[in-house]
Design an enzyme around this catalytic site. Structure first.
Site, PDB file in Angstrom:
ATOM      1  CD  GLU A 164       8.956 -10.780  -1.329  1.00  0.00           C
ATOM      2  OE1 GLU A 164       9.999 -10.611  -1.862  1.00  0.00           O
ATOM      3  OE2 GLU A 164       7.780  -9.915  -0.909  1.00  0.00           O
ATOM      4  CD  GLU A 355       7.086  -8.204   2.256  1.00  0.00           C
ATOM      5  OE1 GLU A 355       7.597  -7.540   1.358  1.00  0.00           O
ATOM      6  OE2 GLU A 355       7.668  -8.955   2.865  1.00  0.00           O
TER       7      GLU A 355
HETATM    8  O1  IFM Z   1      11.959  -5.063   1.426  1.00  0.00           O
HETATM    9  C1  IFM Z   1      11.456  -5.921   0.767  1.00  0.00           C
HETATM   10  C2  IFM Z   1      11.034  -7.274   1.410  1.00  0.00           C
HETATM   11  O2  IFM Z   1      12.373  -7.585   2.217  1.00  0.00           O
HETATM   12  C3  IFM Z   1      10.495  -8.360   0.670  1.00  0.00           C
HETATM   13  N1  IFM Z   1       9.431  -7.878  -0.052  1.00  0.00           N
HETATM   14  C4  IFM Z   1       9.696  -6.762  -0.964  1.00  0.00           C
HETATM   15  C5  IFM Z   1      10.195  -5.479  -0.063  1.00  0.00           C
HETATM   16  C6  IFM Z   1      10.366  -4.222  -0.877  1.00  0.00           C
HETATM   17  O3  IFM Z   1      11.207  -4.329  -1.917  1.00  0.00           O
END
Ligand code: IFM
Length: 449
Positions: A164, A355
């Site tokens: 990210e 994710e």
């Molecule tokens: O917890 C975070 C993660 O570290 C990165 N992506 C989003 C998740 C939820 O906010």
């Protein structure tokens, strides 16, 4: 019953600072998140990652739990300051040993390790030299990646360079709500570019070592829609898409930054002279897969007075779309849109959802179990959306649920629970939620809708 491809990989994901704890163990250096979370007022409730889920000491039990659910892959990140406490220099063997034990433990249970090299815990020593805003950090990142490749490269099949970069870049360097807490647009753009440069250098090194696994990157992406069909809203949505998506895809997959965004940023912060001539071909070194972190859609309207010319429209709760306990709309069809768009605009690159998940507050009921029915419905909807994308021809290879267990949700501390496993922090007891059993059954039998 919806069947996924036979080789579809079902996994769960975490990151080092969010779960490991043991912040001072075995020579680990300080990270920017240690510094940030220990600065009063920056994290809800004064929470820190000092103890977190104590995974550093409990990883064997955590692997057993994953195995009991039939999880096929585990995406975790390595804490750079455990390997190189000062960010560079000599390797801290004890820190590296932890990840060797973790990888051995996973492989012994037939779980594929998937390593993220950078999930935001930059060594503070590097921040003291300018952090990601300093070009040199990209080269230190490649050095750190090289140590891990040499130690674990023949055992780990999936590698991700940066998690990210949008969040690490803008929340950390423009809005100041994540470490290192800076507030400057130009600095954030330089930091993001240097993350990309680090990515490119790390991919090149991966190839030079001839490693057997796959390497990619894991941006968070937002399917973006104009508020209305008006030309002004459509243009605003296009720019906002440049801000969240194209700026993070084009360099890696096309070898160029989108010109409309270059023009916009140049207008706001001056020449982007931190981008050197030879950087983009390196950044576009071919990757084996694209990771996609998906949580939210964005609806955009024109707003000339806003910093960059648009506003994020927050639809009223009365729109009837269910929400997570963070208020995020639950919009699985946007995941299908996003995956189809990636194929249409960037070609047939293999994709992993690296994710996807939700915060719901559910805790143990009278029976001691956690009946997180809303997360079960959330997963069901998103798995079906992924299946629809596959049916439409998207080359989707796997799905990592965020998160394996409740953990430190950055500036929101432990108040938010994204886990499939409930963590009772005072006792560190783990309780699989109904959603964990749901994932187990999907892996075993397919998706029953
Ligand atoms: O917890 C975070 C993660 O570290 C990165 N992506 C989003 C998740 C939820 O906010």
């Amino acid at each position: 019953m919806m069947q996924f491809p036979r080789d579809f990989l079902w996994g769960v994901a975490t990151s080092s600072y969010q779960i490991e704890g043991a912040a001072r163990a075995d020579g680990r250096g300080e990270s920017i998140w240690d510094r940030f979370s220990h600065t009063p007022g920056l994290v809800e409730n004064g929470d820190t990652g000092d103890v977190a889920c104590d995974h550093y000491n409990r990883y064997r039990d955590d692997i057993d739990l994953m195995a009991s659910l039939g999880v096929q892959a585990y995406r975790f990140s390595v804490a750079w300051p455990r390997i190189l406490p000062e960010g560079t220099g000599a390797v801290n063997a004890k820190g590296l040993d932890f990840y060797k034990r973790l990888v051995d433990g996973l492989l012994a249970k037939g779980i594929k390790p998937a390593i993220t090299l950078y999930h935001w815990d930059l060594p503070q020593a590097l921040q003291d030299r300018g952090g990601w805003a300093n070009r040199d950090t990209a080269f230190r990142f490649a050095e750190y990646a090289d140590h891990l490749y040499r130690a674990l490269g023949d055992q780990v099949p999936i590698w991700m360079t940066i998690n990210e970069p949008w969040v690490a870049g803008f929340l950390g360097h423009w809005w100041g709500v994540h470490a290192p807490g800076l507030k400057d647009l130009r600095t954030s753009l330089a930091a993001i570019h240097h993350m990309f440069l680090g990515h490119g250098l790390a991919v090149r090194q991966f190839r030079q070592l001839g490693l057997p696994g796959q390497v990619g990157i894991a941006p968070n992406l937002f399917p973006t829609y104009p508020e209305t069909d008006s030309p002004a809203d459509q243009a605003a949505a296009r720019l906002s898409d440049g801000f969240t998506n194209r700026w993070f895809l084009d360099p890696v997959l096309r070898g160029s930054y989108p010109q409309d965004m270059v023009d916009l940023y140049t207008d706001r912060v001056g020449a982007l002279d931190f981008i050197h001539d030879d950087d983009l071909p390196l950044i576009a070194s071919p990757i084996d897969f694209l990771g996609v972190n998906f949580y939210e859609r964005r609806i955009i309207g024109a707003e000339p007075l806003h910093d960059l010319g648009w506003k994020v429209v927050h639809p009223p709760v009365s729109n009837g779309i269910p929400r997570t306990d963070l208020g995020w709309e639950i919009v699985p069809w946007c995941l299908t849109d996003l995956l189809k768009r990636l194929k249409a605009d960037y070609g047939d690159v293999p994709i992993y959802i690296t994710e996807n998940g939700a915060h719901f507050t559910d805790g143990p009921g009278a029976d001691g179990q956690v009946h997180d029915v809303r997360r079960v419905a959330f997963l069901q909807g998103h798995f079906a959306a992924a299946h629809r994308a596959i049916a439409a021809g998207v080359n989707l290879k796997g799905y990592f649920c965020w998160s394996f267990m409740d953990n430190f949700e950055w500036a929101m501390g432990y108040s938010k629970r994204f886990g499939l496993i409930y963590v009772d922090y005072p006792t560190q007891r783990r309780i699989p939620k109904d959603s964990a059993f749901f994932l187990r059954d999907v892996i075993r039998y397919g998706l029953n809708l």
